[in-house]
Design a protein around this motif. Sequence first.
Motif, short mmCIF file in Angstrom:
data_model
loop_
_atom_site.label_atom_id
_atom_site.label_comp_id
_atom_site.label_asym_id
_atom_site.label_seq_id
_atom_site.Cartn_x
_atom_site.Cartn_y
_atom_site.Cartn_z
N MET A 1 0.84 -1.20 0.00
CA MET A 1 0.00 0.00 0.00
C MET A 1 0.88 1.25 0.00
N SER A 2 0.42 2.29 -0.69
CA SER A 2 1.09 3.58 -0.70
C SER A 2 0.09 4.66 -0.32
N VAL A 3 0.52 5.56 0.54
CA VAL A 3 -0.34 6.65 0.99
C VAL A 3 0.35 7.97 0.68
N ALA A 51 -2.82 5.74 10.03
CA ALA A 51 -1.80 6.23 10.95
C ALA A 51 -0.60 5.29 11.05
N ASP A 52 -0.82 4.00 10.73
CA ASP A 52 0.28 3.03 10.83
C ASP A 52 1.02 2.85 9.51
N GLN A 53 0.69 3.65 8.51
CA GLN A 53 1.31 3.52 7.19
C GLN A 53 2.30 4.66 6.95
N PRO A 54 3.42 4.37 6.27
CA PRO A 54 4.30 5.48 5.85
C PRO A 54 3.58 6.36 4.83
N VAL A 55 3.85 7.64 4.90
CA VAL A 55 3.15 8.60 4.05
C VAL A 55 4.16 9.35 3.19
#
Length: 433
Positions: A1-3, A51-55
Motif C-alpha cells: 500500500m502507498s499513501v 496512521a500506521d502507514q508510511p506517508v
Amino acid sequence: MSVYRSALLRFADDGRALYDEDGLLAIGPDAQGRQRVLAAGSWQALGSQYADQPVTHLPGRILAPGFVDMHIHFPQTDVIGSPADGLLPWLENYTFPHEKRFAAPDYSAQVAQFFIAELLRNGVTTALAFSTSHLASVNALFTEAQRQHLRLITGKVLQDRHSPDGVRDDTEQSLIDTEALIQRWHGVDRLGYAITPRFAPTSTPAQLRGAGELAARYPDVWIQSHVAENLDEIRWARELFPRSRSYLGVYDDFGLMRERAVYAHCIHFDDDDRALMRDTGAVAAVSPTSNLFLGSGFFDYAGADRVGFGYGLASDVGGGTSFSPFHTMMAAYYVGREGQTKPGLSLSPQQLWWQHTAGAAQALGLAGVVGNLQPGCEADFLVLNPEATPLLARKTRQAQSLDELLFALIVLGDDRVVEQTVIGQQGANQRAT
C-alpha cells in the motif's frame, strides 16, 4: 500500500471537480496485483485510518487523474508541425508518405518507444490511438504500451482505396488481419482493440461492410474513425456514398455506430446527425488544436449538449499541434467561445478538465476505471507542480478559487507542470519527467 498526502483533484459522477487542499490518496493492489485507489479525500477525514502507514508527503503539489486522449495518431509523431493548405493536401503531402515507413518493424518499434514516452511525459495515461495499415505498426505500439503498462487502445487502419501504394491495403486480407489482431491483443493486460477505418472515402463498401460485421462479432472492442471534419472531405464522402443520408450516416449504414464507437471531429453536423450519435451511443473525440491548425471548423458544444451525445478531448497529433493536454484544453476553450459559425459559450475550467479525464473515460466506456481518483479506479495519477514556471507560480499563488487555479494551469501550463506520472500497475511504476 502507498499513501500520499497532498492537494487532491478528482471528479464526482456529475462532472463536478472535488478538491482537497490537504488531501489523502491511498492506493494498493487488487487480486491481480494492479494498483487501485483505496481511498481519496481530505486528510482530516481519512488520515487517522492510515496512521500506521508510511506517508509520502508532497507539499505544494497537486495529485490529479492521468489524462485520457481520445484520438491521436501514433505514426504522425514526426508529421506534427508540417505546413499545409488543409486536411486533404496535408494527408497527401505529409501523412501518407510518412506512414509508408511503418511497414518496417524496427522503425515502428523505435517510434512507438518515443510516442509512449511522450504521452507519459505529458501526463497521458490512457489513449485511443491510430496505428497505420501495417501489422508491424500495431504490434509495435501494443508491445511498447504493454511494456510501459499504459492503458492503450489501437488498431490496424483499414484503407483499401483512394490511398497511395505503400499504405493501401487489400480488402479481404485487411479484415482477416483485423480479426487476428483482435484475438491476439484485445483484453490483454491493459490493452484494447479498435476496428479502424481511416475514414469512409478511403474504404470500399466491401471493407466497411466487413468492418461492421467484425464490430457485431466482437461487441466489446472499440470502433474509431473520422467524420465531418472538413467541407471538402464531406463533399467527397457524399459523392462516394450518395444513398447515405449524411457522411455520418455512411457509418451507420455499415453497422459502425454503437457504444464504444468514437468519431473524431464531428464538426459539420445537423441535428439528425447529433441524434444518431445519441441514439447509438457513439461519441465524439473533440480535437481543437487540429481543427484550428487545419482550418476545419469549430465543434458545436451547445449543439452536442442540446441534443445530448457524449464527447471528450483529444490531441489528434499530428494534425493536432501538441501532446500536452493543457494546450488541448486551452484550444477547446477557444473553440467553445467562437460564436460566429455556431452558438458560443465559455467552458468552465472544471468542465474542460473533466473532458480530458473522467469525461473522456466515460465516453470510452471506461468510467470508474480510469480518468478519476475515486475508490476502485486504476491508480493512474499525476503529480502536478502549480509553480512549474515563474509566470505560472505568480498566477497560481493569487488564485482565490478552484476555477482560478485550474484555469491558470490550463492557460499557462505545459509538460513542465507534470512532475511525475504514476501508472497503476504492480509496484506503482513512477516515471519522473
